[in-house]
Design an enzyme around this catalytic site. Structure first.
Site, short mmCIF file in Angstrom:
data_model
loop_
_atom_site.label_atom_id
_atom_site.label_comp_id
_atom_site.label_asym_id
_atom_site.label_seq_id
_atom_site.Cartn_x
_atom_site.Cartn_y
_atom_site.Cartn_z
N HIS A 111 0.86 -1.18 0.00
CA HIS A 111 0.00 0.00 0.00
C HIS A 111 0.89 1.24 0.00
O HIS A 111 1.71 1.44 0.90
CB HIS A 111 -0.90 0.00 1.23
CG HIS A 111 -1.78 1.20 1.35
ND1 HIS A 111 -2.78 1.50 0.44
CD2 HIS A 111 -1.79 2.22 2.26
CE1 HIS A 111 -3.37 2.62 0.79
NE2 HIS A 111 -2.80 3.07 1.89
N LYS B 87 -0.58 10.81 1.45
CA LYS B 87 0.30 10.29 0.39
C LYS B 87 -0.16 10.74 -0.99
O LYS B 87 0.63 11.23 -1.81
CB LYS B 87 0.34 8.75 0.45
CG LYS B 87 0.89 8.19 1.75
CD LYS B 87 1.00 6.68 1.71
CE LYS B 87 -0.33 6.00 1.59
NZ LYS B 87 -1.19 6.20 2.76
N ASP C 131 -2.03 4.20 -4.58
CA ASP C 131 -2.74 3.31 -3.66
C ASP C 131 -2.08 1.94 -3.53
O ASP C 131 -1.74 1.51 -2.44
CB ASP C 131 -4.22 3.15 -4.06
CG ASP C 131 -5.03 2.55 -2.93
OD1 ASP C 131 -4.81 2.95 -1.77
OD2 ASP C 131 -5.86 1.67 -3.21
N ARG D 106 18.29 15.15 12.30
CA ARG D 106 18.39 16.54 11.85
C ARG D 106 19.67 16.83 11.08
O ARG D 106 19.84 17.92 10.54
CB ARG D 106 18.30 17.48 13.07
CG ARG D 106 17.00 17.32 13.85
CD ARG D 106 16.91 18.27 15.02
NE ARG D 106 16.87 19.65 14.59
CZ ARG D 106 16.77 20.68 15.42
NH1 ARG D 106 16.69 20.46 16.72
NH2 ARG D 106 16.74 21.91 14.97
#
Length: 327
Positions: free
Chosen positions: A145, A166, A184, A251
């Site tokens: 998915h 998404k 999808d 980071r």
């Protein structure tokens, strides 16, 4: 294992550089035979009478050498090995370089229900193309998915929980000139344990997109054929997740995360989602950064080296001033 027949091989819609240029000359009743392996066989030894370790479940490819040897056997009336070869349940025979099987070969093919195919490609070129085709047909597959897009030439697989955004992110990327492969559901293929190819689970539906509140849209109709692509190598995984204030996100970029599909590892980037963050731009930057890494340039490593040089220079200056004060 896919249910793949000789007729399926003839009907494959391949691109020009991979096209097999096959046509059936005889034994049409054998077109329904199943091809069960990606291996192919050059039957030189069986034609000479040596059938030990004969790969009879493979497609038999007859190049110019095998064809000349067949003519020699027929002219000398030594056809027993050829008859024995056709007594095996072989999927089909392919005559390369526009070769024409003799009337005797065609008769054997009709009797045994073995399809005789022909191509104008030379045997080496045909074998290479056939190997590539069968490797993909018999490649291990997995359906996941997610959304698959091409960003700056990099195949980016976007995953995340349902509703995280998404499809909306992919839509914005398409607006910015990138291309959609599938929305999808994405079908992954492991090609020769070397790399992953991603495509739509259903080719007819792959380029449609579901946007909550808007419904189903057809990307090809809205943005043109330049906004879509059928398949692409998976080179980067992007995982979208809701922002978690307690989680310590990378980071600097030193962390090397990976996702593994079908035994192949893909570089992964985790992107926390919250209002105000421009996710498509971040994904574009991640794709550009991945291209730089493939060229041997790592931004995080360069940053570390620059910091180390700065610290060393600062230390050197301090030592110099301390020594000056001492005198």
């Amino acid at each position: 294992m896919p249910d793949f027949t000789v007729l399926d091989l003839l009907d494959l819609d391949l691109k020009e550089h991979n096209h097999l240029r096959l046509s059936c000359m005889a034994g049409r009743t054998g077109l329904s035979k199943k091809i069960t392996t990606s291996k192919i066989s050059r039957p030189g030894l069986p034609l000479s009478g040596f059938f030990e370790e004969f790969s009879n479940n493979s497609i038999q490819v007859f190049g110019r050498g095998e064809q000349v040897y067949l003519e020699k056997l027929e002219s000398e009336l030594h056809f027993e090995s050829v008859e024995k070869l056709f007594s095996y349940d072989i999927p089909c025979c392919v005559f390369c370089d526009d070769g024409h099987p003799s009337a005797k070969i065609i008769e054997l093919a009709e009797e045994t229900g073995t399809a005789i195919l022909k191509t104008n490609l030379i045997s080496s070129d045909f074998s290479r193309r056939l190997y590539q085709t069968l490797d993909e047909v018999f490649a291990p597959t997995q359906t996941i998915h997610g959304v698959f897009v091409e960003v700056y030439g990099i195949g980016v697989l976007i995953t995340g929980e349902s509703g995280v955004g998404k499809s909306e992110t992919a839509l914005e990327l398409i607006e910015r000139g990138h291309r959609l492969i599938s929305d999808d559901t994405v079908k992954l293929r492991n090609i020769s344990d070397n790399y992953l190819i991603g495509m739509g689970e259903n080719p007819l539906l792959a380029h449609h997109m579901e946007i909550r509140g808007l419904g189903i849209i057809n990307l090809a109709n809205l943005y043109g054929v330049g906004a879509i692509r059928d398949r692409k190598q998976v080179q980067l995984a992007i995982h979208l997740e809701p922002w978690d204030a307690k989680k310590n996100y990378d980071r600097v970029g030193e962390a090397t995360l990976e996702d593994t599909y079908l035994g192949i590892s893909i570089p992964k980037v985790e992107i926390p989602v919250k209002p105000g963050r421009n996710i498509p731009v971040i994904i574009e930057t991640a794709a550009r950064n991945e291209r730089l890494k493939k060229l041997g340039y790592y931004s995080a490593k360069e940053f570390d080296q620059s910091v180390l040089k700065w610290l060393e220079s600062e230390s050197a200056r301090k030592m110099y001033y301390i020594n000056e004060e001492t005198f």
